[in-house]
Design an enzyme around this catalytic site. Sequence first.
Site, PDB file in Angstrom:
ATOM      1  CD1 TRP A 160      83.341  -7.493  56.772  1.00 51.32           C
ATOM      2  CD2 TRP A 160      85.323  -6.505  56.439  1.00 51.32           C
ATOM      3  NE1 TRP A 160      83.717  -7.721  55.461  1.00 51.32           N
ATOM      4  CE2 TRP A 160      84.937  -7.128  55.226  1.00 51.32           C
ATOM      5  CE3 TRP A 160      86.550  -5.834  56.463  1.00 51.32           C
ATOM      6  CZ2 TRP A 160      85.706  -7.090  54.071  1.00 51.32           C
ATOM      7  CZ3 TRP A 160      87.321  -5.780  55.304  1.00 51.32           C
ATOM      8  CH2 TRP A 160      86.888  -6.408  54.132  1.00 51.32           C
ATOM      9  CE  LYS A 192      74.414  -9.304  60.483  1.00 49.19           C
ATOM     10  NZ  LYS A 192      75.899  -9.259  60.594  1.00 49.19           N
ATOM     11  N   GLY A 222      77.194  -2.719  52.652  1.00 48.47           N
ATOM     12  CA  GLY A 222      77.837  -3.988  52.307  1.00 48.47           C
ATOM     13  C   GLY A 222      77.840  -4.182  50.805  1.00 48.47           C
ATOM     14  CD  GLU A 261      75.712   4.928  51.829  1.00 48.67           C
ATOM     15  OE1 GLU A 261      76.508   4.825  50.868  1.00 48.67           O
ATOM     16  OE2 GLU A 261      75.200   5.998  52.163  1.00 48.67           O
ATOM     17  CB  CYS A 306      82.815   1.230  49.820  1.00 48.57           C
ATOM     18  SG  CYS A 306      82.644   2.688  50.856  1.00 48.57           S
TER      19      CYS A 306
HETATM   20  P1  NAD Z   1      78.830  -8.417  52.596  1.00 52.35           P
HETATM   21  O1  NAD Z   1      77.683  -7.812  51.897  1.00 52.35           O
HETATM   22  O2  NAD Z   1      79.090  -9.863  52.412  1.00 52.35           O
HETATM   23  O3  NAD Z   1      78.741  -8.159  54.165  1.00 52.35           O
HETATM   24  C1  NAD Z   1      78.507  -6.894  54.705  1.00 52.35           C
HETATM   25  C2  NAD Z   1      77.753  -7.043  56.000  1.00 52.35           C
HETATM   26  O4  NAD Z   1      76.502  -7.601  55.732  1.00 52.35           O
HETATM   27  C3  NAD Z   1      78.443  -7.982  57.005  1.00 52.35           C
HETATM   28  O5  NAD Z   1      78.306  -7.501  58.310  1.00 52.35           O
HETATM   29  C4  NAD Z   1      77.692  -9.271  56.853  1.00 52.35           C
HETATM   30  O6  NAD Z   1      77.651 -10.006  58.054  1.00 52.35           O
HETATM   31  C5  NAD Z   1      76.322  -8.752  56.509  1.00 52.35           C
HETATM   32  N1  NAD Z   1      75.521  -9.713  55.766  1.00 52.35           N
HETATM   33  C6  NAD Z   1      75.920 -10.641  54.863  1.00 52.35           C
HETATM   34  N2  NAD Z   1      74.867 -11.355  54.442  1.00 52.35           N
HETATM   35  C7  NAD Z   1      73.784 -10.857  55.094  1.00 52.35           C
HETATM   36  C8  NAD Z   1      72.412 -11.171  55.103  1.00 52.35           C
HETATM   37  N3  NAD Z   1      71.891 -12.150  54.337  1.00 52.35           N
HETATM   38  N4  NAD Z   1      71.607 -10.457  55.923  1.00 52.35           N
HETATM   39  C9  NAD Z   1      72.090  -9.483  56.682  1.00 52.35           C
HETATM   40  N5  NAD Z   1      73.381  -9.130  56.728  1.00 52.35           N
HETATM   41  C10 NAD Z   1      74.211  -9.816  55.923  1.00 52.35           C
HETATM   42  O7  NAD Z   1      80.078  -7.544  52.165  1.00 52.35           O
HETATM   43  P2  NAD Z   1      81.596  -7.726  52.520  1.00 52.35           P
HETATM   44  O8  NAD Z   1      82.272  -8.317  51.344  1.00 52.35           O
HETATM   45  O9  NAD Z   1      81.804  -8.337  53.832  1.00 52.35           O
HETATM   46  O10 NAD Z   1      81.968  -6.155  52.630  1.00 52.35           O
HETATM   47  C11 NAD Z   1      82.515  -5.459  51.617  1.00 52.35           C
HETATM   48  C12 NAD Z   1      81.456  -4.829  50.710  1.00 52.35           C
HETATM   49  O11 NAD Z   1      80.814  -3.764  51.373  1.00 52.35           O
HETATM   50  C13 NAD Z   1      82.105  -4.228  49.489  1.00 52.35           C
HETATM   51  O12 NAD Z   1      81.312  -4.474  48.365  1.00 52.35           O
HETATM   52  C14 NAD Z   1      82.137  -2.748  49.822  1.00 52.35           C
HETATM   53  O13 NAD Z   1      82.233  -1.902  48.713  1.00 52.35           O
HETATM   54  C15 NAD Z   1      80.852  -2.589  50.564  1.00 52.35           C
HETATM   55  N6  NAD Z   1      80.876  -1.373  51.390  1.00 52.35           N
HETATM   56  C16 NAD Z   1      80.126  -0.299  50.994  1.00 52.35           C
HETATM   57  C17 NAD Z   1      80.179   0.892  51.714  1.00 52.35           C
HETATM   58  C18 NAD Z   1      79.378   2.095  51.298  1.00 52.35           C
HETATM   59  O14 NAD Z   1      79.254   3.018  52.105  1.00 52.35           O
HETATM   60  N7  NAD Z   1      78.841   2.144  50.111  1.00 52.35           N
HETATM   61  C19 NAD Z   1      80.986   0.966  52.853  1.00 52.35           C
HETATM   62  C20 NAD Z   1      81.715  -0.151  53.236  1.00 52.35           C
HETATM   63  C21 NAD Z   1      81.662  -1.333  52.494  1.00 52.35           C
END
Ligand code: NAD
Length: 478
Positions: A153, A177, A230, A252, A286
């Site tokens: 997000w 998604k 994520g 990522e 990130c």
């Molecule tokens: P998260 O992993 O909890 O969620 C990220 C996304 O994944 C959300 O849309 C969430 O709904 C989805 N998600 C969660 N559980 C899932 C599942 N079981 N199956 C499918 N989708 C699922 O992460 P967050 O805390 O919301 O986001 C921040 C994280 O994302 C941080 O660790 C950040 O560094 C990382 N991030 C990485 C990059 C990159 O390009 N490397 C970019 C942006 C964010």
Amino acid sequence: MSVEYPATLGMYIGGEWVSGGGRDHHSLLNPATGEMQAELPLASDADLHDALEVAKHGFATWRVEAPELRGAVLRKAAELLRERADHIARVTTMEQGKPLAEARGEVIAAAGLIDFHAGEAVRVYGRVLMRPTGMRSLVLHQPVGPVAAFCAWNFPALNVVRKIAPAVAAGCSVILKPSEETPGTAVEVMRCFQDAGLPGDVAQIVFGVPDMVSRRLLLSPITRKLSFTGSVPVGKHLMKLAADTVMKMTMELGGHAPVLVFDDCDLEKTLDILVGHKFRNAGQVCVAPTRFHVQEGIYEDFARGFAERTKQIKVCNGLSETSQMGPMANSRGREVLERLVSDARSSGARVLAGGVCGEGRGFFFQPTVIADVPENARAMNQEPFGPVALLSPFASVDDGIREANRLPFGLAAYCFTENGRRQNLLGDAIEAGMVMINQVRATWPDAPFGGVKESGFGSEDGPEGVAAHLVTKTVHVG
Ligand code: NAD
């Protein structure tokens, strides 16, 4: 409910916007006010079944479409995104919190990224290997198949475009998604692709209970690629699910970016650049600089200068013209920070600025600077993903490199030094997918973006982003 936020949010399945119909809902909060502003429909099992069948059909037709046409559709989508940038930015700020100017900049950057992929669509080349007596071998790069994509997000427009544009350019179909916390931006971006003429079976968006959606999409033999942005733990979980059908993956994941600041840097300039960059998007980036390791000779001056600048940052609702930092996107992120700051304090660190929540019902957290944070403090090991800068001194170049490489993550790293020989050494020795030297920009449409170690693998952007959606086939002709 707010009158400015899109009144209806839907999923885009098979070229139709769907909502209602007895589906479960998710309530969406405005992070600056804590008020409910919309209801989001969640996918049923039947919705996901439909989306998969549609994606299968979409791949069969899109993969044979002329690359020039794919490029033209993408270019039109970029144009629409620019035309609608003000509106989309407002939606982003209302659901994610970042200041309007940042949100608008993100939409414009997303349009630039789509344009780059429009150009890449016609640059998927193969190779001919000449053999004896008229035989030859052809090396072909073909689209991998339907993609299941999931994204975070924090960049509601850019993350969505990073999933859709390379898939479309390569000739794949994609079911995305986006985050249930920032659906409005995803819907508006999808409308740009729709209005640009992208067939409704090529790109679709669904929302839902994340675990249910990912199991359904990743366990289906229709899906041939997983693309995830994520956190590290969720990434590891999805990789295990995807292993069952041995699909291609782009991961990522999270980081914990080190910053090495050497005695010989231009201190005032370095501070100006770093403070602005640290608190962009309330630190929810990130590649955000997080562990500031500063050489002993300038450590106290650096800490003082960092704290002074940080205290000047104007924190308020991102819709306000004067806002330099908005709320955090959700309440759970803020709770994590409260725990990390409290742990750092009890391990002897000095809080030089912030360290507390903001006022009001929104999810505000003050921009925070903590000095003398020991290596074993939790914040030094767990990604804070918020407006917290952690400072600690180091002595030699080797100490700095050891500290930078200490964690299992390797997304971004930053170095500030005027010594050219040392710049080369750092570029080679630091274990990160992206190393920024004397500047902080990590995102350019033509440069690969991605991490190493537990921060993931497979790049987005650049030619590598499209290549990640292709498989290689060799045809030997007699
Ligand atoms: P998260 O992993 O909890 O969620 C990220 C996304 O994944 C959300 O849309 C969430 O709904 C989805 N998600 C969660 N559980 C899932 C599942 N079981 N199956 C499918 N989708 C699922 O992460 P967050 O805390 O919301 O986001 C921040 C994280 O994302 C941080 O660790 C950040 O560094 C990382 N991030 C990485 C990059 C990159 O390009 N490397 C970019 C942006 C964010």
